[in-house]
Write an enzyme that holds these catalytic residues in place. Structure first.
Site, PDB file in Angstrom:
ATOM      1  CG  ASN A 166     -79.253  18.678  19.580  1.00 46.52           C
ATOM      2  OD1 ASN A 166     -78.571  18.140  18.698  1.00 46.52           O
ATOM      3  ND2 ASN A 166     -80.316  19.413  19.299  1.00 46.52           N
ATOM      4  CB  CYS A 298     -82.294  22.816  15.857  1.00 51.87           C
ATOM      5  SG  CYS A 298     -80.636  22.127  15.878  1.00 51.87           S
ATOM      6  CD  GLU A 475     -81.936  15.617   8.203  1.00 51.84           C
ATOM      7  OE1 GLU A 475     -81.345  14.540   8.362  1.00 51.84           O
ATOM      8  OE2 GLU A 475     -81.694  16.640   8.861  1.00 51.84           O
TER       9      GLU A 475
END
Length: 494
Positions: A166, A298, A475
């Site tokens: 994605n 997500c 992250e």
């Protein structure tokens, strides 16, 4: 070649010249050991537009061996030099943004504007972590005696990066940029439906001054290339973005080697709108929270948790906005692009059809479709499912497409229970004019990141990641470097 010329060439020929076709190992493109190849599809037309190497464990072994040798060089490279290489990579990405964005749009199905945003965001990631490369300091420690003690932050070693389809470029860079800043080397396995920009960025890094072997890319399927990569004992950290089921498999695979792991898995993120919120802002925020990138995010705001008093006026506006969205081939830059694959289109259709059978009210959309201009491609209409119960499968399961589930609440406690009422805990948005309500809910909602009055607020400077079945580890932000370093304590007896 200009972006208009690239697009014209593609639609005239159905192909783009100069696409990378092989693995990138030890600073150069090399074919798969078996010679086998895979096809890559343009989701906007459902046609093949390229092919690439189908990797196996043999190719992975070559890439990891190269990364081991690359790490021996890169870990001892001066931090200021690492900084300069990452800054040059950012400059090259911006200079070649047209080429990268066109390929990203073609490969993934997303709109050209979204692809440009991903390329620019990736360049910014390189810049951000370039700034961190020469600031990864340890600390001195007072032991209360004459002994001297201090800590070092060392790179963990070879890292593996399993990249989803994605966001092929930005998810890649948000992993490798902090790894490179820390002094690690990397082996990347891009998704089998979106291989190209990972290969292009790896080659770009060599031109930016990165030594050969520090970043390697092996293309292919998860079972044939991804699985042997995460199982390799020479890999000291794995960063994985994908489904919960596959993430669990990765955890099991790395366990025997006691390998470090960052997991960014699914989400079923709520956008919580209180009665005092501005109806137009809620409708506009909810629209792009779910329909950006055709809902294939997500952290998409896939649940609108809305106060009963605001429900009718927001849904009226939201349905109007959703039905007005233009969808079509990504290179024509519509409001919403294609789904990434026919298989994914079928999965989304299955979710919505089962909701229809259960008697769920579908306010708009609800059908798989094609590009109105050509009758081709894999698309799904912007869809809104209204007044869902807390246990409805469309609330509990990640659909990962342009499908919004609406839940209605009457008070703050009920809003909190609904917001926290799934197995996921990745992101959340809150819409209210009351700062006390906003802060109280932000603290009580279980999520890795919460925004107020703008669902996509924030940026790469902030840590990103989830709790519970949304994964663990962070992250982006300075926290993004933590996974790629380890602390060493040194004490001198004097």
């Amino acid at each position: 070649m200009s972006v208009d010329a690239l697009i014209s060439t593609y639609f005239a020929n159905g192909r783009l010249s100069d696409l990378p076709r092989d693995h990138f190992i030890d600073g150069r493109f090399v074919p798969a050991e078996t010679g086998n190849r895979m096809e890559s599809f343009d989701p906007g037309r459902a046609t093949v537009f390229g092919d690439f190497a189908a990797g196996t464990a043999v190719d992975v072994d070559r890439a990891v061996s190269s990364a081991v040798a690359g790490f021996a060089i890169w870990r001892d490279t001066a931090p200021a030099t690492r900084c300069a290489v990452l800054m040059e990579a950012a400059r090259l990405m911006r200079a070649e943004a047209d080429w990268l964005a066109v390929v990203e749009s073609l490969d993934s199905g997303k709109t050209l504007a979204e692809a440009y945003g991903d390329v620019q965001g990736s360049a910014r990631l390189f810049e951000y972590y370039a700034g961190a490369a020469d600031k990864l300091d340890g600390r001195s420690v007072n032991l209360g005696n004459d002994n001297a003690a201090f800590t070092l932050r060392e790179p963990v070693g070879v890292t593996a990066h399993i990249v989803p389809w994605n966001y092929p470029s930005s998810t890649l860079v948000r992993g490798i940029a902090p790894a490179l800043a820390a002094g690690c080397s990397a082996v990347v396995k891009p998704a089998e439906t979106t291989p190209y920009t990972a290969l292009m960025i790896a080659e770009l890094l060599i031109r930016a001054g990165l030594p050969a072997g520090v970043v390697n890319v092996v293309t292919g399927t998860g079972p044939e290339a991804g699985a042997p990569l995460v199982r390799d004992p020479r890999v000291r950290h794995v960063t994985f973005t994908g489904s919960v089921q596959t993430g669990v498999g990765v955890m099991q695979a790395v366990a025997p080697n006691v390998t470090g792991l960052t997991l960014e898995l699914g989400g079923k993120s709520p956008l919580v709108a209180f009665a005092d919120a501005d109806a137009e802002k809620v409708a506009e925020g909810a629209l792009w929270a779910i329909f950006s990138n055709a809902g294939q995010i997500c952290s998409a705001g896939s649940r609108l948790v809305i106060h009963r008093d605001l429900h009718a006026q927001v849904l009226e506006r939201l349905v109007q906005k959703a039905t007005a969205l233009r969808f079509g081939h990504g290179l024509h830059n519509p409001d919403m692009g294609a789904l990434n694959s026919e298989r994914h289109q079928a999965a989304i259709s299955g979710h919505v059809e089962r909701a229809r059978i259960r008697g769920v009210e579908i306010l708009c959309g609800g059908q798989a479709t094609t590009d109105p201009a050509t009758g081709k491609g894999w698309f799904f209409e912007p869809t809104i499912l209204d007044a869902l119960s807390a246990d409805d499968p469309a609330i509990q399961q990640e659909i990962f497409g342009p499908v919004l589930g609406v839940q209605v609440f009457d008070d703050e406690d009920e809003a909190l229970a609904l917001a926290n009422g799934t197995e996921f805990a990745l992101a959340a948005g809150i819409y209210t004019k009351d700062i006390s309500t906003a802060l109280r809910m932000a603290r009580r909602i279980d999520a890795g990141q919460v925004t107020v009055n703008d669902y996509w607020a924030g940026g790469i400077e902030l840590p990103f990641g989830g709790n519970r079945k949304s994964g663990f580890g962070r992250e982006k932000g300075l926290e993004g470097v933590d996974a790629y370093t380890r602390a060493k304590a040194i004490t001198l007896a004097v």
